[in-house]
Design a protein around this motif. Structure first.
Motif, PDB file in Angstrom:
ATOM      1  N   THR A  47       0.842  -1.193   0.000  1.00 12.00           N
ATOM      2  CA  THR A  47       0.000   0.000   0.000  1.00 12.00           C
ATOM      3  C   THR A  47       0.877   1.244   0.000  1.00 12.00           C
ATOM      4  OG1 THR A  47      -1.716  -1.164   1.225  1.00 12.00           O
ATOM      5  CG2 THR A  47      -1.828   1.244   1.210  1.00 12.00           C
ATOM      6  N   PHE A  48       0.556   2.174  -0.876  1.00  6.71           N
ATOM      7  CA  PHE A  48       1.366   3.388  -0.979  1.00  6.71           C
ATOM      8  C   PHE A  48       1.053   4.352   0.159  1.00  6.71           C
ATOM      9  CE2 PHE A  48       1.884   7.814  -2.209  1.00  6.71           C
ATOM     10  CZ  PHE A  48       3.202   7.833  -2.649  1.00  6.71           C
ATOM     11  N   THR A  49       2.096   4.779   0.862  1.00  9.02           N
ATOM     12  CA  THR A  49       2.000   5.861   1.840  1.00  9.02           C
ATOM     13  C   THR A  49       3.267   6.703   1.719  1.00  9.02           C
ATOM     14  OG1 THR A  49       3.083   4.629   3.634  1.00  9.02           O
ATOM     15  CG2 THR A  49       0.681   4.405   3.445  1.00  9.02           C
ATOM     16  N   LEU A  50       3.161   7.972   2.084  1.00 10.66           N
ATOM     17  CA  LEU A  50       4.331   8.852   2.012  1.00 10.66           C
ATOM     18  C   LEU A  50       5.428   8.389   2.956  1.00 10.66           C
ATOM     19  CD1 LEU A  50       2.686  12.400   1.747  1.00 10.66           C
ATOM     20  CD2 LEU A  50       3.932  11.136  -0.042  1.00 10.66           C
ATOM     21  N   ASP A  51       5.029   7.919   4.138  1.00  8.10           N
ATOM     22  CA  ASP A  51       6.025   7.451   5.109  1.00  8.10           C
ATOM     23  C   ASP A  51       6.792   6.245   4.564  1.00  8.10           C
ATOM     24  OD1 ASP A  51       5.366   9.394   6.916  1.00  8.10           O
ATOM     25  OD2 ASP A  51       3.964   8.139   8.053  1.00  8.10           O
ATOM     26  N   ALA A  52       6.065   5.305   3.934  1.00  4.70           N
ATOM     27  CA  ALA A  52       6.711   4.126   3.364  1.00  4.70           C
ATOM     28  C   ALA A  52       7.643   4.517   2.225  1.00  4.70           C
ATOM     29  CB  ALA A  52       5.662   3.137   2.876  1.00  4.70           C
ATOM     30  N   LEU A  53       7.241   5.531   1.456  1.00  2.42           N
ATOM     31  CA  LEU A  53       8.065   6.001   0.347  1.00  2.42           C
ATOM     32  C   LEU A  53       9.353   6.644   0.866  1.00  2.42           C
ATOM     33  CD1 LEU A  53       8.377   6.503  -2.706  1.00  2.42           C
ATOM     34  CD2 LEU A  53       7.153   8.677  -2.368  1.00  2.42           C
ATOM     35  N   LYS A  54       9.226   7.478   1.888  1.00  5.56           N
ATOM     36  CA  LYS A  54      10.380   8.183   2.432  1.00  5.56           C
ATOM     37  C   LYS A  54      11.363   7.227   3.117  1.00  5.56           C
ATOM     38  CE  LYS A  54       7.864  12.531   3.242  1.00  5.56           C
ATOM     39  NZ  LYS A  54       7.341  13.447   4.283  1.00  5.56           N
ATOM     40  N   SER A  55      10.835   6.238   3.817  1.00  8.44           N
ATOM     41  CA  SER A  55      11.698   5.323   4.567  1.00  8.44           C
ATOM     42  C   SER A  55      12.349   4.258   3.690  1.00  8.44           C
ATOM     43  CB  SER A  55      10.888   4.631   5.673  1.00  8.44           C
ATOM     44  OG  SER A  55       9.899   3.780   5.101  1.00  8.44           O
ATOM     45  N   GLY A  56      11.838   4.098   2.489  1.00 13.30           N
ATOM     46  CA  GLY A  56      12.368   3.055   1.609  1.00 13.30           C
ATOM     47  C   GLY A  56      11.648   1.733   1.751  1.00 13.30           C
ATOM     48  N   ALA A  57      10.687   1.662   2.709  1.00 10.86           N
ATOM     49  CA  ALA A  57       9.950   0.413   2.926  1.00 10.86           C
ATOM     50  C   ALA A  57       9.109   0.054   1.710  1.00 10.86           C
ATOM     51  CB  ALA A  57       9.062   0.532   4.167  1.00 10.86           C
ATOM     52  N   LEU A  58       8.583   1.059   1.030  1.00 10.10           N
ATOM     53  CA  LEU A  58       7.754   0.804  -0.148  1.00 10.10           C
ATOM     54  C   LEU A  58       8.569   0.129  -1.247  1.00 10.10           C
ATOM     55  CD1 LEU A  58       5.020   1.139  -1.573  1.00 10.10           C
ATOM     56  CD2 LEU A  58       5.821   3.368  -2.398  1.00 10.10           C
ATOM     57  N   ALA A  59       9.778   0.630  -1.491  1.00  8.83           N
ATOM     58  CA  ALA A  59      10.635   0.037  -2.520  1.00  8.83           C
ATOM     59  C   ALA A  59      11.007  -1.400  -2.169  1.00  8.83           C
ATOM     60  CB  ALA A  59      11.886   0.880  -2.695  1.00  8.83           C
ATOM     61  N   THR A  60      11.263  -1.633  -0.886  1.00  6.62           N
ATOM     62  CA  THR A  60      11.618  -2.980  -0.443  1.00  6.62           C
ATOM     63  C   THR A  60      10.460  -3.946  -0.657  1.00  6.62           C
ATOM     64  OG1 THR A  60      13.147  -2.105   1.217  1.00  6.62           O
ATOM     65  CG2 THR A  60      12.365  -4.365   1.520  1.00  6.62           C
ATOM     66  N   ARG A  61       9.253  -3.513  -0.269  1.00  7.96           N
ATOM     67  CA  ARG A  61       8.091  -4.385  -0.422  1.00  7.96           C
ATOM     68  C   ARG A  61       7.735  -4.592  -1.889  1.00  7.96           C
ATOM     69  NH1 ARG A  61       2.938  -3.954   3.034  1.00  7.96           N
ATOM     70  NH2 ARG A  61       2.778  -5.955   1.947  1.00  7.96           N
ATOM     71  N   LEU A  62       7.931  -3.564  -2.707  1.00  9.17           N
ATOM     72  CA  LEU A  62       7.691  -3.727  -4.145  1.00  9.17           C
ATOM     73  C   LEU A  62       8.650  -4.755  -4.738  1.00  9.17           C
ATOM     74  CD1 LEU A  62       7.032  -0.072  -5.377  1.00  9.17           C
ATOM     75  CD2 LEU A  62       5.465  -2.019  -5.595  1.00  9.17           C
ATOM     76  N   ASP A  63       9.889  -4.713  -4.274  1.00  8.48           N
ATOM     77  CA  ASP A  63      10.877  -5.681  -4.744  1.00  8.48           C
ATOM     78  C   ASP A  63      10.482  -7.095  -4.340  1.00  8.48           C
ATOM     79  OD1 ASP A  63      13.531  -6.356  -5.888  1.00  8.48           O
ATOM     80  OD2 ASP A  63      13.965  -6.930  -3.833  1.00  8.48           O
TER      81      ASP A  63
END
Length: 365
Positions: A47-63
């Protein structure tokens, strides 16, 4: 110069086209979230959130999502495993391909967790001084038990060294070093077979003080001939032959009443035969893992209560112990410490029964 530029442009275009095609394939045709082969849920779409984007968690989960949900995932995993074997490797995804075509898994050693679990076991055994009957049994991994079938040039690992140190750290614990037979272990799973579990049951008799029921009073019943276990799921090697699940049934099995987390089960006795040919065939033993398992006889059960603090290895052993005791079994991975401490006050005897990988892999006690 111009010709090289055209080649570079064509190569860049092909790579971009492949990446775009892969992204579209994952977006439009992702692999099912539940993997029947691995018996687990794969990574869900993040799920996209600004916090996940800033922390890099979003990129990790997408990978992780792209890796686990790529179309034709099972086929690609099998192809990758076969390629590694063809290159001469004898280990795929932490699973060793043995000389008899069986599989044996490595165990990740987390030193802090191991030391914590070791201290807890030592503290438990110290209660003997107060008169409380406490015992510990640690089951080896298939790597120790079936060392004779490992690849010829296999080198000892950190896990094997830790197993040897248990003999010094827990001199009063039983380490079941006799589990070396071909029939003691599944070939595609890290657990013991019913035959191996029976060997543990016999060894525990001397420790706990009961006389084991002779093997002749049990009859073997094969309930599945197509079982693929955890090692197969982790490796993805398609050439590994399936296991059989054979139970050792006793005439009094069906007189035992089983409750899982306070609820009576729908099957009779201690074996859930419907699970035998499912995604998790090992769940035939007690219906699989649960926080609290209670086993009593149908009539009023005045037998001594044995509390078993266990991991999944205990599931195949408990049906034999239930012939001698009223069973309370607790899995610390699913129940809280307060509940566990309360149970120790109600039992006549306490037995910790787990595999070495459980002690090394995370907090258990």
């Amino acid at each position: 110069m111009e010709q090289h530029a055209k080649r570079d442009t064509a190569l860049l275009f092909c790579i971009s086209a492949l990446l775009l095609a892969g992204a579209l394939a994952i977006l439009l045709f992702p692999a099912p979230r539940f993997s029947a082969r691995e018996n687990r849920l794969l990574e869900d779409k993040p799920t996209f959130t600004l916090d996940a984007l800033k922390s890099g968690a979003l990129a990790t989960r997408l990978d992780h999502y792209a890796t686990e949900r790529f179309p034709a995932r099972n086929g690609l995993r099998s192809l990758a495993a076969l390629t590694e074997l063809a290159l001469g490797k004898r280990e795929v995804n932490g699973v060793i391909f043995c000389r008899d075509r069986s599989l044996a898994r490595h165990t990740e050693v987390k030193d802090a967790a191991y030391q914590k679990n070791l201290r807890a076991l030592q503290k438990l055994l110290s209660k003997r001084a107060t008169g409380q009957a406490c015992h510990v049994g640690v089951i080896p991994r298939r790597i120790e038990g079936r060392a004779q079938v490992l690849p010829a040039h296999y080198k000892g690992t950190r896990e094997q060294e830790i197993y040897r140190t248990l003999q010094v750290a827990l001199p009063d614990a039983h380490l079941f070093e006799g589990l070396t037979g071909e029939n003691d272990w599944f070939c595609t799973d890290h657990h013991l077979t019913a035959s191996g579990a029976f060997s543990v049951y016999c060894a525990l008799g001397e420790m706990l003080g009961y006389t084991p029921i002779p093997r002749e009073e049990f009859h073997a019943v094969t309930v599945s001939e197509s079982f693929y276990g955890t090692s197969y799921a982790a490796a993805g090697i398609p050439t590994a032959p399936p296991d059989r699940i054979t139970l050792l049934r006793h005439a009094l099995d069906t007189e035992l009443c089983l409750k899982r987390d306070g609820q009576a089960v729908s099957f009779r006795g201690v074996y859930d035969l419907e699970k035998a040919c499912g995604n998790d065939g090992y769940a035939v033993f007690l219906g699989g893992n649960a926080a609290i398992v209670e086993i009593t006889r149908e009539e009023e059960d005045s037998r001594p209560t044995l509390l078993i603090i266990k991991d999944s290895f205990g599931n195949a052993i408990i049906p034999f112990l239930a012939q001698h005791y009223r069973i309370l079994a607790a899995d610390p991975r699913y129940c809280d410490r307060k509940t566990l401490l309360a149970l120790t006050e109600t039992a006549d005897t306490c037995l910790v029964l787990c595999g070495i990988q459980t002690l090394c892999g995370g907090s258990f006690l």
